[in-house]
Scaffold this motif. Structure first.
Motif, mmCIF file in Angstrom:
data_model
loop_
_atom_site.group_PDB
_atom_site.id
_atom_site.type_symbol
_atom_site.label_atom_id
_atom_site.label_comp_id
_atom_site.label_asym_id
_atom_site.label_seq_id
_atom_site.Cartn_x
_atom_site.Cartn_y
_atom_site.Cartn_z
ATOM 1 N N TYR A 61 0.874 -1.165 0.000
ATOM 2 C CA TYR A 61 0.000 0.000 0.000
ATOM 3 C C TYR A 61 0.912 1.216 0.000
ATOM 4 O O TYR A 61 1.788 1.339 0.848
ATOM 5 C CB TYR A 61 -0.927 0.002 1.220
ATOM 6 C CG TYR A 61 -2.155 0.820 0.965
ATOM 7 C CD1 TYR A 61 -3.252 0.265 0.311
ATOM 8 C CD2 TYR A 61 -2.214 2.151 1.319
ATOM 9 C CE1 TYR A 61 -4.375 1.017 0.032
ATOM 10 C CE2 TYR A 61 -3.335 2.907 1.040
ATOM 11 C CZ TYR A 61 -4.406 2.348 0.397
ATOM 12 O OH TYR A 61 -5.511 3.095 0.117
ATOM 13 N N TYR A 93 -4.914 4.821 -2.673
ATOM 14 C CA TYR A 93 -6.235 5.433 -2.711
ATOM 15 C C TYR A 93 -6.206 6.766 -3.466
ATOM 16 O O TYR A 93 -7.194 7.443 -3.599
ATOM 17 C CB TYR A 93 -6.759 5.626 -1.286
ATOM 18 C CG TYR A 93 -8.223 6.001 -1.242
ATOM 19 C CD1 TYR A 93 -9.199 5.105 -1.638
ATOM 20 C CD2 TYR A 93 -8.626 7.263 -0.823
ATOM 21 C CE1 TYR A 93 -10.532 5.448 -1.615
ATOM 22 C CE2 TYR A 93 -9.967 7.614 -0.789
ATOM 23 C CZ TYR A 93 -10.913 6.708 -1.188
ATOM 24 O OH TYR A 93 -12.233 7.046 -1.168
ATOM 25 N N ARG A 118 -5.837 1.492 -8.024
ATOM 26 C CA ARG A 118 -6.531 2.305 -7.015
ATOM 27 C C ARG A 118 -7.499 1.438 -6.225
ATOM 28 O O ARG A 118 -8.340 0.737 -6.784
ATOM 29 C CB ARG A 118 -7.298 3.439 -7.684
ATOM 30 C CG ARG A 118 -7.960 4.360 -6.683
ATOM 31 C CD ARG A 118 -8.501 5.611 -7.363
ATOM 32 N NE ARG A 118 -8.812 6.614 -6.372
ATOM 33 C CZ ARG A 118 -9.995 6.733 -5.773
ATOM 34 N NH1 ARG A 118 -10.975 5.902 -6.086
ATOM 35 N NH2 ARG A 118 -10.196 7.672 -4.887
ATOM 36 N N ASP A 119 -7.371 1.519 -4.914
ATOM 37 C CA ASP A 119 -8.272 0.827 -3.995
ATOM 38 C C ASP A 119 -9.510 1.712 -3.827
ATOM 39 O O ASP A 119 -9.702 2.378 -2.820
ATOM 40 C CB ASP A 119 -7.549 0.612 -2.657
ATOM 41 C CG ASP A 119 -8.370 -0.145 -1.644
ATOM 42 O OD1 ASP A 119 -9.395 -0.746 -2.011
ATOM 43 O OD2 ASP A 119 -7.984 -0.125 -0.457
ATOM 44 N N TYR A 122 -11.652 1.502 -0.800
ATOM 45 C CA TYR A 122 -10.893 1.684 0.446
ATOM 46 C C TYR A 122 -11.043 0.441 1.342
ATOM 47 O O TYR A 122 -11.424 0.498 2.493
ATOM 48 C CB TYR A 122 -11.349 2.952 1.186
ATOM 49 C CG TYR A 122 -10.341 3.454 2.182
ATOM 50 C CD1 TYR A 122 -9.147 3.997 1.762
ATOM 51 C CD2 TYR A 122 -10.598 3.391 3.536
ATOM 52 C CE1 TYR A 122 -8.217 4.454 2.669
ATOM 53 C CE2 TYR A 122 -9.670 3.848 4.461
ATOM 54 C CZ TYR A 122 -8.490 4.379 4.020
ATOM 55 O OH TYR A 122 -7.571 4.832 4.927
#
Length: 143
Positions: A61, A93, A118-119, A122
């Motif tokens: 991350y 993110y 892209r998460d 979230y």
């Protein structure tokens, strides 16, 4: 009476925060690999439950504007020969445009075992209880 109510409310808040802090993280409770999706920089979607052709799997991350994350990415590139049997999933993110620029700058799309995405939902941060990026630099530094 009003003063007692305020003290009781404060006590209840403290108890609820203390209880929440001691909950077991989801990744320690569930033994199965979590199902999540990342929007990749080429606009495709990476699904974590897709069969992995590599024997090892690492989630990083990161943030494309984080100095330590940039350093970690540079280390990954330098050590790419020794990481060929590992799927590296780099999730963030940040807006997808920032991730595209990061991917292009470091030519990450040239590495078949690296996915940058892209998460959007979230999911990763709360699931794994991530509190900093990119890695625990003291214990997981690439040598």
């Amino acid at each position: 009476m009003k003063r007692v109510s305020i003290h009781v409310c404060c006590l209840m808040l403290l108890i609820s925060f203390a209880g929440a802090a001691q909950e077991t993280p989801p990744f320690l409770v569930k033994k199965d690999w979590p199902s999540f999706e990342l929007l990749l920089t080429d606009s495709s979607v990476y699904k974590s439950n897709t069969p992995n052709p590599y024997p090892f799997y690492t989630i990083i991350y990161f943030s494309p504007d984080c100095g330590h994350c940039i350093e970690t990415t540079e280390q990954i590139i330098r050590k790419s020969d020794s990481l060929q049997n590992t799927l590296l999933v780099m999730a963030a993110y940040k807006p997808i445009e920032e991730l595209k620029n990061f991917t292009e700058k470091y030519h990450l799309n040239l590495f078949p075992n690296i996915r940058v995405g892209r998460d959007s939902r979230y999911f990763i941060v709360p699931y794994f209880r991530i509190s900093y990026t990119p890695l625990d630099r003291k214990s997981t530094r690439l040598n």
